[in-house]
Design an enzyme around this catalytic site. Structure first.
Site, mmCIF file in Angstrom:
data_model
loop_
_atom_site.group_PDB
_atom_site.id
_atom_site.type_symbol
_atom_site.label_atom_id
_atom_site.label_comp_id
_atom_site.label_asym_id
_atom_site.label_seq_id
_atom_site.Cartn_x
_atom_site.Cartn_y
_atom_site.Cartn_z
ATOM 1 N N LYS A 88 14.475 -13.576 -6.062
ATOM 2 C CA LYS A 88 14.998 -13.008 -7.314
ATOM 3 C C LYS A 88 15.610 -11.635 -7.059
ATOM 4 C CE LYS A 88 13.515 -12.021 -12.091
ATOM 5 N NZ LYS A 88 12.373 -12.069 -13.031
ATOM 6 N N SER A 157 13.153 -14.652 -17.104
ATOM 7 C CA SER A 157 14.243 -13.949 -16.459
ATOM 8 C C SER A 157 14.546 -14.436 -15.049
ATOM 9 C CB SER A 157 13.923 -12.447 -16.406
ATOM 10 O OG SER A 157 12.743 -12.206 -15.628
ATOM 11 N N SER A 181 8.524 -15.234 -17.623
ATOM 12 C CA SER A 181 9.722 -15.343 -16.798
ATOM 13 C C SER A 181 9.609 -16.238 -15.571
ATOM 14 C CB SER A 181 10.171 -13.952 -16.352
ATOM 15 O OG SER A 181 10.531 -13.178 -17.468
#
Length: 452
Positions: A88, A157, A181
């Protein structure tokens, strides 16, 4: 079984991480051959999925060739030997930009790897690239689409991490969760998402949003793969005070063991069940029927609703502090959503923030007796399938309580809705008891598979 329950073995038939590492280790194929196959898949499907913010194919090939050279020289293979992993884009990497999903940090290069990336490399893994995050890991979406249907959100996210695994770009990816997330995008994208107990995986070198709530999580296609990845990443790091020196729980070994007794599960509708989509309610009804004799209803106290407010108080106040410089220097570049969170957070009183944080140990203590009776709690991961449209990443409310408490959670791709999109089954365990949660998750996957 009806169409509402998916076979966990038929969702993504591409090679898993453990299988790939073992085959490369015995020379069935090379690391270079493995990454080339994945790069070709990415080239074919990335225009539709858009999971990556930075991916340099030449750099990936160089890492793979170096791994093959070390293997040929007789160096020991790590547990993730030759396995590409998506990272990420809020997690620092020394060789790729980390831009946090905002133009304010465009081109930013970290001086060193995050602690967890150091552990990945030491385990023999290959950093495939940086996956798309929402803006500063909050609510404003990035470019990623849902691999099942590009007209639907992948969640957030950790949007790109979930989508990259679902699309077969990588077998493993890393994300973070401060609200929902990891669990939410894993549910929407039909993969396994595991958020360990708070403090199990160090956050050193990861964008700080809320020190009291930020947690690292992982994505894969099987319980075994996420258990392996979490075990590689877990452990104390001096840079993260949330981690403590302690013996490492044998996550993978325990996850693959037969439970000493058949697990008992607590079915938790949560106070928000009336917001769950009708087709999701029906699918969970079928799952509960399948598990008859091993599952019993458990009703959360009404104070569970209060946890949503406590979580918001802590998260928004911490966001205001963590992103103070971005707000001061480039508020006009931030989304309206993030500006509003920061502005609300700036109004939170210190006493209210402290009171909210003090609730976390009390919530966990309240669950101690519950886990004397249940191996894990079963609850929806989301309110239903991935919503249509790309303006929102979906509602995280089915994750909020468990994230606030720092309890381990895993979502399993066992159900789907009327539109064919996945619905995750979330299992929640006692804080610190991650190994038992993973073992229960593996048992549930096998139980549902046997019923097909």
């Amino acid at each position: 079984m009806s169409h509402d329950i998916l076979s966990p073995t038929s969702i993504h038939p591409t090679l898993g991480a453990m299988d790939a590492a073992q085959r490369m280790s015995v020379g069935e194929f090379s690391c270079a051959e493995h990454v080339q196959g994945l790069l070709e898949r990415i080239q074919a499907t990335e225009p539709a999925v858009q999971a990556w913010t930075t991916l340099d194919a030449a750099h990936v090939r160089q890492q793979a060739e170096a791994a093959d050279d070390r293997h040929a020289a007789g160096d020991p293979d790590g547990p993730l030997f030759g396995v590409p992993v998506g990272i990420k884009d809020i997690i620092d990497t020394r060789d790729l930009p980390t831009q946090h999903g905002t133009p304010l940090h465009s081109g930013r290069m970290a001086r060193r790897d995050a602690a967890l990336v150091q552990r990945l490399r030491a385990a023999g893994a290959i950093v495939m690239g940086k996956t798309v995050t929402t803006e500063m890991a909050t609510y404003s979406p990035g470019k990623t689409r849902n691999p099942f249907n590009p007209d639907h959100t992948p969640g957030g996210s950790s949007s790109g991490s979930a989508a990259a695994v679902a699309a077969g770009h990588v077998s493993l990816a890393i994300g973070t969760q401060t609200n929902g997330s990891v669990i939410r995008p894993a549910s929407f994208c039909g993969v396994v998402g595991y958020k360990p107990s708070f403090g199990l995986i160090p956050r050193t070198g990861v964008l700080t949003q809320s020190p009291a709530l930020d947690q690292v999580g992982v994505f894969g296609r099987s319980v075994a793969d996420v258990a392996l990845l979490a075990q590689v990443l877990a452990g104390h790091d001096d840079g993260d005070p949330a981690t403590v020196p302690r013996a490492m729980p044998p996550l993978l070994r325990t996850a693959m063991e037969e439970p000493p007794l058949p697990p008992t599960l607590g079915w938790v509708q949560t106070p928000f069940w009336d917001r769950v989509a009708p087709d999701a309610q029906e699918a969970f009804g079928e799952l509960i029927e399948l598990l008859s004799g091993r599952i019993a209803p458990f009703e959360l106290p009404e104070t569970a609703r209060d946890a949503v407010d406590w979580h918001r108080t802590v998260m928004e106040a911490d966001i205001a502090g963590s992103f103070e410089a971005e707000y001061a220097q480039g508020a006009d570049v931030l989304s309206a959503s993030l500006r509003a969170q920061i502005e609300r957070g700036r109004e939170v009183r210190a006493v209210d923030h402290r009171k909210a944080v003090s609730r976390i140990p009390l919530i966990n203590a309240g669950f101690d007796n519950v886990f004397e009776h249940f191996s894990a709690l079963v609850t929806p991961a989301t309110l239903g399938t991935a919503p249509l449209g790309l303006a929102s990443t979906g509602d995280p409310i089915m994750c909020t309580l468990w994230t606030f408490a720092g309890m381990p959670a895993i979502t399993l791709p066992l159900l789907h809705g009327e539109n064919g999109l996945p619905i995750g089954v979330q299992l929640v365990g006692q804080r610190g008891d991650d190994a038992r949660l993973l073992r229960t998750a593996q048992w549930l996957m096998q139980t549902v598979a046997a019923a097909q």
